[in-house]
Motif scaffolding. Structure first.
Motif, mmCIF file in Angstrom:
data_model
loop_
_atom_site.group_PDB
_atom_site.id
_atom_site.type_symbol
_atom_site.label_atom_id
_atom_site.label_comp_id
_atom_site.label_asym_id
_atom_site.label_seq_id
_atom_site.Cartn_x
_atom_site.Cartn_y
_atom_site.Cartn_z
ATOM 1 N N PHE A 291 0.892 -1.243 -0.249
ATOM 2 C CA PHE A 291 0.175 0.124 0.040
ATOM 3 C C PHE A 291 0.709 1.232 -0.202
ATOM 4 C CE2 PHE A 291 -4.561 0.333 1.919
ATOM 5 C CZ PHE A 291 -4.899 1.450 0.621
ATOM 6 N N SER A 292 0.644 1.992 -0.926
ATOM 7 C CA SER A 292 1.079 3.509 -1.022
ATOM 8 C C SER A 292 0.042 4.500 -0.921
ATOM 9 C CB SER A 292 2.015 3.672 -1.996
ATOM 10 O OG SER A 292 2.979 4.914 -1.842
ATOM 11 N N GLU A 293 -0.045 5.174 -0.082
ATOM 12 C CA GLU A 293 -1.214 5.974 -0.112
ATOM 13 C C GLU A 293 -1.422 7.519 0.677
ATOM 14 O OE1 GLU A 293 -4.175 4.280 2.812
ATOM 15 O OE2 GLU A 293 -2.539 3.942 4.273
ATOM 16 N N PHE A 294 -2.119 8.109 0.790
ATOM 17 C CA PHE A 294 -2.256 9.506 1.143
ATOM 18 C C PHE A 294 -1.197 10.407 0.237
ATOM 19 C CE2 PHE A 294 -4.879 7.241 4.206
ATOM 20 C CZ PHE A 294 -6.001 8.083 4.170
ATOM 21 N N ALA A 295 -0.440 11.066 1.292
ATOM 22 C CA ALA A 295 0.301 12.496 0.650
ATOM 23 C C ALA A 295 1.721 11.886 0.311
ATOM 24 C CB ALA A 295 0.089 13.547 1.519
ATOM 25 N N PHE A 296 1.895 11.013 -0.309
ATOM 26 C CA PHE A 296 3.019 10.534 -1.081
ATOM 27 C C PHE A 296 3.295 11.028 -2.216
ATOM 28 C CE2 PHE A 296 0.626 7.582 -3.089
ATOM 29 C CZ PHE A 296 1.211 7.278 -4.332
ATOM 30 N N GLU A 297 4.443 11.518 -2.667
ATOM 31 C CA GLU A 297 5.136 11.916 -3.879
ATOM 32 C C GLU A 297 6.283 11.068 -4.306
ATOM 33 O OE1 GLU A 297 5.619 15.625 -4.886
ATOM 34 O OE2 GLU A 297 3.602 16.283 -4.830
ATOM 35 N N GLY A 298 6.052 10.022 -5.413
ATOM 36 C CA GLY A 298 7.248 9.252 -5.660
ATOM 37 C C GLY A 298 7.164 7.941 -4.757
ATOM 38 N N ALA A 299 6.739 6.761 -5.474
ATOM 39 C CA ALA A 299 6.927 5.643 -4.917
ATOM 40 C C ALA A 299 7.302 4.504 -5.990
ATOM 41 C CB ALA A 299 5.666 5.048 -4.179
ATOM 42 N N ILE A 300 7.945 3.716 -5.749
ATOM 43 C CA ILE A 300 8.746 2.440 -6.435
ATOM 44 C C ILE A 300 8.254 1.198 -5.958
ATOM 45 C CG2 ILE A 300 10.442 1.504 -7.802
ATOM 46 C CD1 ILE A 300 11.699 3.846 -7.766
#
Length: 456
Positions: A291-300
């Protein structure tokens, strides 16, 4: 006289034949006392293995003397009841793995490290006796430690956390954590912390938590850990039930971990930017695998193997600024619609779900009960690409949200087989509203490019 291997080791660690102090300790004028070949024997200061009384005072005295001499403190095999003992600067404590136990005397932290540059612990077993403690109170509690090394230790029956780290750097390596009421390792505002090759089992709410009070660069590495049987005793809809949880911590790498049987999620990144989730293996979780969620910028999210989840990988919350991601080269099997622990309503059944500025490429998805790849949800859909994926045995191969008036998505060069309800379908709020876009264009799907997909 016959000597056992353990006896030989004990003589080497705790013998007093060699009583020579380092020159720098002699120069301090400290009274001489027996040293083993590797350090100072704590028994010389009244610590008695197996004693029933609280020995915190004796251990504190031994630590003070060892620090004055610049020598490690050696603890012989046995059980010691202690609590609230403070580690001096540059302190090293050495025990015999699986034999030297520090048992909480009163439910408070066994050892405390605070505002020091360096400390090192090895071969110690911490026992919290399952006495309830305040939230995130650790059997070992460290605050503002520049370089903390904890290796080859064991933490059991913690009333809250096994190890709590606040503004610390260093390495937490090759330890065992079992039967934590809350969490094995809780780290906040870390300084490039490394948590690797630990075994973590049977925790009430989370396995490893890497948090920050405010969003920012953290630089921690969580690598090669075995995490199993994480419950969600505290309830909630995501804050608990995670094998590894990153919150607001940027630049974190979560790599090569083996994770099994989590109530909610194997690895959850909430609002951490620049987070990489690489080469992990997860089997059996109640909600979303990655899970990559909410206020992220940039995920691999790349090169992971995920099996038996409600959703394999979910990259969402454009409404909170969640955007910019790559989801590549993962294998996802058996994503089945089900009710998460916090909900009575079933959901999921998706292999991968993304919302904004995301490339989904090179993944292999098999047995997603509802949809192999979900591009967008409701109005949250912007600049998406699904290319070079292999999808088989699913309801819909790839779904694309047609709710936003302005939309931009590419669905190309995928291999889709045995998609019962269509290879590529336009949806509104999850409901199919178009025909199969691999067979014929549909005016309702303007802005969606569908090309060169192999469908069977």
């Amino acid at each position: 006289m016959m000597l056992s291997r353990r006896g030989v080791l004990a003589m080497g660690l705790f013998g007093t034949a060699s009583a020579v102090l380092p020159a720098r300790a002699q120069s301090r004028g400290t009274a001489a006392g027996p040293l083993g070949q590797l350090g100072l024997d704590a028994g010389q200061f009244g610590l008695r293995p197996g004693a029933t009384e609280d020995q915190s005072r004796q251990l504190q005295t031994a630590l003070k003397q060892a620090a004055a001499r610049g020598a490690p403190l050696l603890l012989a095999p046995g059980r010691y009841r202690v609590g609230g003992v403070v580690l001096p600067e540059n302190m090293r404590i050495v025990g015999v793995p699986g034999e030297t136990y520090l048992v909480t005397a009163n439910g408070q932290p066994v050892l405390i490290a605070r505002n020091i540059g360096r400390a090192e612990l090895s071969g110690l077993s911490f026992d919290g006796l399952d006495i309830p403690a305040t939230q995130r109170s650790g059997l070992l509690t460290a605050e503002n430690v520049g370089e903390l090394t904890v290796s080859g230790c064991a933490f059991a029956k913690a009333g809250s956390a096994g190890l709590t780290l606040d503004r610390c750097g260093g390495r937490i390596t090759a330890n065992r954590f079992g039967n934590m009421r809350d969490v094995a390792v809780f780290a906040i505002d870390s300084k490039s912390l490394v948590v690797e090759q630990n075994r973590i089992e049977d925790c009430g709410n989370n396995g490893i938590q890497i948090w920050r009070n405010q969003p920012g660069d953290d630089g921690s590495i969580v690598r090669g850990n075995h995490v199993a049987r994480i419950r969600t005793d505290g309830g909630g809809d995501g804050q608990n039930g995670n094998g590894i949880n990153v919150f607001r911590a940027g630049g974190v790498i979560v790599e090569g971990n083996q994770i099994r049987d989590c109530a909610l999620t194997f690895i959850r990144n909430n609002s951490g930017s620049g987070v990489q989730i690489l080469g992990n293996q997860g089997r059996r979780c109640g909600e979303v695998g990655l899970f990559s969620e909410f206020a992220f910028e940039g995920a691999i999210l790349a090169n992971n193997y995920l099996e038996d989840c409600a959703v394999g990988a979910c990259i969402t919350n454009l409404d909170h600024g969640g955007r910019i991601a790559v989801c590549a080269n993962n294998i996802i099997r058996n994503a089945t619609r089900r009710a998460a622990p916090f909900s009575k309503e079933p959901g999921g059944g998706f292999g991968i779900q993304v919302e904004a500025e995301a490339a989904v490429t090179g993944n292999v998805i098999e047995n997603a009960s509802e949809v192999g790849i979900v591009l967008g949800w409701s109005w949250a859909m912007r600049n998406l690409a699904a290319t070079g994926n292999v999808i088989s045995k699913t309801g819909i191969g790839i779904s694309v949200s047609l709710v936003p008036k302005e939309r931009n998505a590419l669905v190309a060069n995928n291999v889709i087989s045995e998609a019962r309800n269509g290879a590529v379908i336009g949806t509104e709020y999850g409901k199919p509203v178009s025909g199969d876009l691999t067979k014929a264009p549909d005016a309702r799907a303007s802005g969606i490019v569908v090309a060169n997909n192999a469908v069977r």
